[in-house]
Design a protein around this motif. Structure first.
Motif, PDB file in Angstrom:
ATOM      1  N   PHE A   1       0.716  -1.007  -0.082  1.00 51.04           N
ATOM      2  CA  PHE A   1       0.070   0.199   0.077  1.00 51.04           C
ATOM      3  C   PHE A   1       0.797   1.343   0.089  1.00 51.04           C
ATOM      4  CE2 PHE A   1      -2.981  -2.982   1.982  1.00 51.04           C
ATOM      5  CZ  PHE A   1      -3.989  -2.799   1.009  1.00 51.04           C
ATOM      6  N   THR A   2       0.420   2.277  -0.360  1.00 51.76           N
ATOM      7  CA  THR A   2       0.958   3.750  -0.096  1.00 51.76           C
ATOM      8  C   THR A   2       0.613   4.371   1.094  1.00 51.76           C
ATOM      9  OG1 THR A   2       1.109   3.805  -2.880  1.00 51.76           O
ATOM     10  CG2 THR A   2       1.486   5.924  -1.496  1.00 51.76           C
ATOM     11  N   ARG A   3       1.559   4.832   1.682  1.00 50.06           N
ATOM     12  CA  ARG A   3       1.157   5.466   3.130  1.00 50.06           C
ATOM     13  C   ARG A   3       0.370   6.771   3.030  1.00 50.06           C
ATOM     14  NH1 ARG A   3       3.203   3.492   7.636  1.00 50.06           N
ATOM     15  NH2 ARG A   3       5.133   2.168   7.600  1.00 50.06           N
ATOM     16  N   ALA A   4      -0.446   7.084   3.653  1.00 51.91           N
ATOM     17  CA  ALA A   4      -1.046   8.494   3.631  1.00 51.91           C
ATOM     18  C   ALA A   4      -0.067   9.462   3.766  1.00 51.91           C
ATOM     19  CB  ALA A   4      -2.090   8.498   4.642  1.00 51.91           C
ATOM     20  N   GLY A   5      -0.060  10.348   2.835  1.00 51.59           N
ATOM     21  CA  GLY A   5       0.941  11.393   2.557  1.00 51.59           C
ATOM     22  C   GLY A   5       2.306  11.068   1.980  1.00 51.59           C
ATOM     23  N   GLY A   6       2.447   9.712   1.579  1.00 49.07           N
ATOM     24  CA  GLY A   6       3.548   9.250   0.675  1.00 49.07           C
ATOM     25  C   GLY A   6       4.035   7.970   1.349  1.00 49.07           C
TER      26      GLY A   6
ATOM     27  N   GLY B   1      -5.330  11.909   1.053  1.00 45.82           N
ATOM     28  CA  GLY B   1      -3.945  11.791   1.594  1.00 45.82           C
ATOM     29  C   GLY B   1      -3.978  11.915   3.224  1.00 45.82           C
ATOM     30  N   ALA B   2      -3.017  12.768   3.785  1.00 46.58           N
ATOM     31  CA  ALA B   2      -2.740  12.576   5.188  1.00 46.58           C
ATOM     32  C   ALA B   2      -3.929  13.161   5.879  1.00 46.58           C
ATOM     33  CB  ALA B   2      -1.569  13.537   5.305  1.00 46.58           C
TER      34      ALA B   2
ATOM     35  N   ALA C   1      -5.933  10.528   7.785  1.00 42.90           N
ATOM     36  CA  ALA C   1      -5.102  10.043   8.927  1.00 42.90           C
ATOM     37  C   ALA C   1      -5.568  11.230   9.801  1.00 42.90           C
ATOM     38  CB  ALA C   1      -4.090   9.586   8.576  1.00 42.90           C
ATOM     39  N   GLU C   2      -5.231  12.632   9.560  1.00 42.45           N
ATOM     40  CA  GLU C   2      -5.510  13.581  10.644  1.00 42.45           C
ATOM     41  C   GLU C   2      -6.737  13.802  11.354  1.00 42.45           C
ATOM     42  OE1 GLU C   2      -4.190  16.331  13.326  1.00 42.45           O
ATOM     43  OE2 GLU C   2      -2.998  14.827  12.175  1.00 42.45           O
ATOM     44  N   ALA C   3      -7.819  13.707  10.351  1.00 43.52           N
ATOM     45  CA  ALA C   3      -9.143  13.826  10.865  1.00 43.52           C
ATOM     46  C   ALA C   3      -9.380  12.678  11.838  1.00 43.52           C
ATOM     47  CB  ALA C   3     -10.017  13.736   9.421  1.00 43.52           C
TER      48      ALA C   3
END
Length: 189
Positions: free
Chosen positions: A38-43, A104-105, A108-110
């Motif tokens: 998978f691609t991480r949230a934010g890259g 994206g990120a 995760a932040e929410a």
């Protein structure tokens, strides 16, 4: 003579198909969750091979879903079992009801701000159909009756990368069914 010709053609067609079918089954049988990334949230990359030897819970999520309270329950599960080896990955998806408007990120932040989620988040991904992330296509082929039908569907991957089970959106992350399965896998190691 016509019957003999049909028999020969049928035999040839069957013989030609056998190696392809046998090879396809063998290739699918040797593929495990560890084969996917998978691609991480934010890259950045999140290869599931990095978690080989550990059980992994993969959950498709959405911040605007009625099941979003499960972010907090997943955090409780994560806090309870991460020191024993559990890996938990949220895979945001907009597949069900368009309930993931963020990217994206920000997703995760929410989840962190609203529900205290500290586990890993992947980038938003498609989780069903022909355009699904390769992991989700593999999981659907492994367990066709246990595919995501809504947000917060959970897949439990065993220590050796096999798909142990799929759990519906209504399965409580800290309920006995999932906790028992995770506990059994943690004890197996």
């Amino acid at each position: 003579m016509t019957l003999r010709r049909r028999e020969v053609l049928g035999w040839l067609a069957g013989a030609c198909a056998l190696p392809a079918t046998a090879g396809g089954v063998a290739a699918q049988a040797t593929t495990t969750a560890s084969s996917f990334t998978f691609t991480r949230a934010g890259g950045g990359r999140m290869p599931l091979a990095d978690y080989r030897g550990r059980p992994v819970l993969i959950v498709n999520t959405a911040t605007n879903c009625g099941f979003a309270g499960q972010f907090a329950s997943l955090e409780q599960l994560w806090q309870r079992y991460r020191a024993r080896g559990l890996m938990l990955i949220a895979v945001p998806s907009n597949d069900f009801g368009g309930q993931e408007p963020l990217e994206g990120a920000a997703i995760a932040e929410a989840a962190r701000q609203t529900h205290g989620a500290t586990y890993a988040f992947a980038e938003k991904s498609v989780v069903r159909g022909p355009d699904a992330h390769p992991f989700y296509r593999w999981a659907a082929a492994q367990r066709p009756s246990e595919t995501p039908r809504w947000n917060f569907h959970k897949y439990l991957i065993g220590r050796s990368g096999e798909l142990l089970g799929g759990y519906s959106s209504i399965t409580d992350p800290i309920g006995p069914q999932l906790v028992r399965a995770i506990g059994q896998e943690l004890q197996a190691g």
